[in-house]
Design a protein around this motif. Structure first.
Motif, PDB file in Angstrom:
ATOM      1  N   ARG A  13       0.836  -1.196   0.000  1.00 52.07           N
ATOM      2  CA  ARG A  13       0.000   0.000   0.000  1.00 52.07           C
ATOM      3  C   ARG A  13       0.876   1.254   0.000  1.00 52.07           C
ATOM      4  O   ARG A  13       1.856   1.349   0.753  1.00 52.07           O
ATOM      5  N   VAL A  14       0.527   2.222  -0.837  1.00 49.81           N
ATOM      6  CA  VAL A  14       1.334   3.427  -0.993  1.00 49.81           C
ATOM      7  C   VAL A  14       1.176   4.329   0.229  1.00 49.81           C
ATOM      8  O   VAL A  14       0.067   4.545   0.729  1.00 49.81           O
ATOM      9  N   VAL A  15       2.294   4.843   0.706  1.00 49.50           N
ATOM     10  CA  VAL A  15       2.318   5.708   1.879  1.00 49.50           C
ATOM     11  C   VAL A  15       1.864   7.116   1.509  1.00 49.50           C
ATOM     12  O   VAL A  15       2.245   7.652   0.467  1.00 49.50           O
ATOM     13  N   ARG A  16       1.063   7.710   2.382  1.00 49.00           N
ATOM     14  CA  ARG A  16       0.646   9.098   2.216  1.00 49.00           C
ATOM     15  C   ARG A  16       1.647  10.002   2.921  1.00 49.00           C
ATOM     16  O   ARG A  16       2.031   9.760   4.057  1.00 49.00           O
ATOM     17  N   ILE A 124      19.421  14.729  25.397  1.00 44.81           N
ATOM     18  CA  ILE A 124      18.494  14.006  24.530  1.00 44.81           C
ATOM     19  C   ILE A 124      17.920  15.002  23.533  1.00 44.81           C
ATOM     20  O   ILE A 124      17.353  16.030  23.918  1.00 44.81           O
ATOM     21  N   VAL A 125      18.098  14.699  22.255  1.00 39.82           N
ATOM     22  CA  VAL A 125      17.725  15.633  21.190  1.00 39.82           C
ATOM     23  C   VAL A 125      16.900  14.892  20.147  1.00 39.82           C
ATOM     24  O   VAL A 125      17.333  13.861  19.619  1.00 39.82           O
ATOM     25  N   GLY A 126      15.715  15.410  19.863  1.00 41.20           N
ATOM     26  CA  GLY A 126      14.862  14.799  18.853  1.00 41.20           C
ATOM     27  C   GLY A 126      14.418  15.818  17.824  1.00 41.20           C
ATOM     28  O   GLY A 126      14.101  16.962  18.166  1.00 41.20           O
ATOM     29  N   ARG A 127      14.396  15.396  16.560  1.00 40.58           N
ATOM     30  CA  ARG A 127      13.959  16.269  15.466  1.00 40.58           C
ATOM     31  C   ARG A 127      13.157  15.436  14.472  1.00 40.58           C
ATOM     32  O   ARG A 127      13.672  14.472  13.906  1.00 40.58           O
ATOM     33  N   VAL A 128      11.902  15.814  14.282  1.00 36.58           N
ATOM     34  CA  VAL A 128      11.018  15.058  13.393  1.00 36.58           C
ATOM     35  C   VAL A 128      10.211  16.034  12.541  1.00 36.58           C
ATOM     36  O   VAL A 128       9.713  17.049  13.043  1.00 36.58           O
ATOM     37  N   ALA A 129      10.076  15.714  11.261  1.00 38.80           N
ATOM     38  CA  ALA A 129       9.217  16.491  10.365  1.00 38.80           C
ATOM     39  C   ALA A 129       8.434  15.529   9.485  1.00 38.80           C
ATOM     40  O   ALA A 129       9.004  14.595   8.913  1.00 38.80           O
ATOM     41  N   TYR A 130       7.127  15.755   9.409  1.00 37.59           N
ATOM     42  CA  TYR A 130       6.252  14.969   8.536  1.00 37.59           C
ATOM     43  C   TYR A 130       5.596  15.915   7.540  1.00 37.59           C
ATOM     44  O   TYR A 130       5.035  16.954   7.929  1.00 37.59           O
ATOM     45  N   HIS A 131       5.682  15.562   6.263  1.00 37.65           N
ATOM     46  CA  HIS A 131       5.116  16.390   5.201  1.00 37.65           C
ATOM     47  C   HIS A 131       3.842  15.723   4.684  1.00 37.65           C
ATOM     48  O   HIS A 131       3.892  14.685   4.029  1.00 37.65           O
ATOM     49  N   GLY A 132       2.715  16.329   4.994  1.00 35.53           N
ATOM     50  CA  GLY A 132       1.438  15.793   4.543  1.00 35.53           C
ATOM     51  C   GLY A 132       0.549  16.911   4.045  1.00 35.53           C
ATOM     52  O   GLY A 132      -0.477  17.212   4.636  1.00 35.53           O
ATOM     53  N   VAL A 229       2.318   0.745  15.436  1.00 34.30           N
ATOM     54  CA  VAL A 229       1.699   0.401  14.152  1.00 34.30           C
ATOM     55  C   VAL A 229       0.349   1.092  14.008  1.00 34.30           C
ATOM     56  O   VAL A 229       0.024   1.640  12.944  1.00 34.30           O
ATOM     57  N   ARG A 230      -0.443   1.085  15.056  1.00 40.25           N
ATOM     58  CA  ARG A 230      -1.753   1.737  14.995  1.00 40.25           C
ATOM     59  C   ARG A 230      -1.604   3.223  14.669  1.00 40.25           C
ATOM     60  O   ARG A 230      -2.319   3.768  13.819  1.00 40.25           O
ATOM     61  N   ASN A 231      -0.641   3.880  15.316  1.00 38.09           N
ATOM     62  CA  ASN A 231      -0.423   5.300  15.050  1.00 38.09           C
ATOM     63  C   ASN A 231       0.054   5.540  13.623  1.00 38.09           C
ATOM     64  O   ASN A 231      -0.369   6.504  12.966  1.00 38.09           O
ATOM     65  N   MET A 232       0.932   4.673  13.121  1.00 35.85           N
ATOM     66  CA  MET A 232       1.421   4.842  11.753  1.00 35.85           C
ATOM     67  C   MET A 232       0.315   4.598  10.731  1.00 35.85           C
ATOM     68  O   MET A 232       0.240   5.289   9.710  1.00 35.85           O
ATOM     69  N   GLU A 233      -0.547   3.631  10.984  1.00 33.98           N
ATOM     70  CA  GLU A 233      -1.642   3.396  10.040  1.00 33.98           C
ATOM     71  C   GLU A 233      -2.572   4.604   9.976  1.00 33.98           C
ATOM     72  O   GLU A 233      -3.043   4.981   8.892  1.00 33.98           O
ATOM     73  N   GLU A 234      -2.814   5.230  11.115  1.00 32.01           N
ATOM     74  CA  GLU A 234      -3.673   6.412  11.131  1.00 32.01           C
ATOM     75  C   GLU A 234      -3.003   7.597  10.433  1.00 32.01           C
ATOM     76  O   GLU A 234      -3.673   8.409   9.791  1.00 32.01           O
ATOM     77  N   LEU A 235      -1.680   7.689  10.556  1.00 32.71           N
ATOM     78  CA  LEU A 235      -0.957   8.815   9.960  1.00 32.71           C
ATOM     79  C   LEU A 235      -0.737   8.629   8.464  1.00 32.71           C
ATOM     80  O   LEU A 235      -1.007   9.537   7.668  1.00 32.71           O
TER      81      LEU A 235
END
Length: 238
Positions: A13-16, A124-132, A229-235
């Motif tokens: 399945r193609v990722v959004r 502790i350093v975190g950096r996240v970006a999601y493009h939707g 997994v549940r969170n990734m499927e929703e995202l």
């Protein structure tokens, strides 16, 4: 037991959307070290660290070395089972598509909470970006003395929430004005326009490994937890 355990989406399945930065780093003393002087990648320690982080139940396969500049794959669902782990001496890091979010949860903060308990002397350093369509970012710095900030939301839009005290982080790191000016960080801007990822990068300073092609990580195929997994499927698919 395969990585399919918790998924309902088909493997092809193609990722959004897509990911930008998507990593969480644990940096223990000494802090005054150049990234290129860090020890070489230790694949066995990287695997152990990956398996110990929130959201990953097991490493199923070692897919070999990757440059830190190699992005996580994100074309189809099976790509989301790939994480990149690193162990460079006193620095550990994990890049995981499960850290991406759109504001409905904060997986990066949850993982950082656990690491804070395990590594009390670490930065502790975190950096996240999601493009939707738009860009959702989540950035975090948490220092051994307790100074921290966590910034999460849609860049240039609302809601955007900052907790902790970015000024206390700057003071604890003894960052001079010219340092965050040169990084393009202006805390007088609206919170949703501040370059939080750049401020997070200053917490690693010259030790920041993510801009160097020669720095190596290891790609692992993993089985994520049911919650991840549940969170990734929703995202990525809903």
């Amino acid at each position: 037991m395969s990585e399919e355990k918790h998924w309902t989406s088909a493997p092809d399945r193609v990722v959004r959307g897509s990911m930008g930065l998507c990593h969480l780093t644990v940096f223990e003393p000494p802090f005054a070290v150049d990234a290129l002087d860090l020890p070489p990648q230790d694949g066995a320690r990287a695997r152990a660290f990956a398996e110990s982080t929130a959201g990953i139940e097991e490493v199923l396969e070692d897919l070999g070395p990757r440059s830190v500049q190699t992005p996580l794959p994100s074309d189809v669902r099976t790509d989301l089972d790939v994480a990149h782990g690193a162990a460079w001496g006193n620095m550990l890091s994990i890049a995981d598509p499960a850290y991406a979010a759109d504001g409905n949860d904060e997986p990066l903060r949850s993982a950082a909470d656990e690491l804070r308990e395990r590594f009390p002397d670490a930065r502790i350093v975190g950096r996240v970006a999601y493009h939707g369509g738009m860009e959702h970012t989540e950035d975090l710095v948490w220092l051994p003395d307790g100074a921290m900030f966590h910034a999460s939301g849609w860049y240039g839009d609302e809601p955007f929430v900052v907790t902790g005290d970015p000024g206390a982080v700057i003071a604890s790191l003894d960052l001079k004005g010219w340092m965050h000016d040169n990084a393009g960080v202006d805390l007088d801007e609206e919170a949703n326009e501040v370059e939080w990822a750049r401020l997070a990068g200053l917490a690693l300073g010259h030790s920041d490994p993510w801009g160097w092609e020669q720095m190596q990580t290891t790609a692992f195929r993993v089985r994520h937890s049911e919650e991840a997994v549940r969170n990734m499927e929703e995202l990525y698919f809903v």
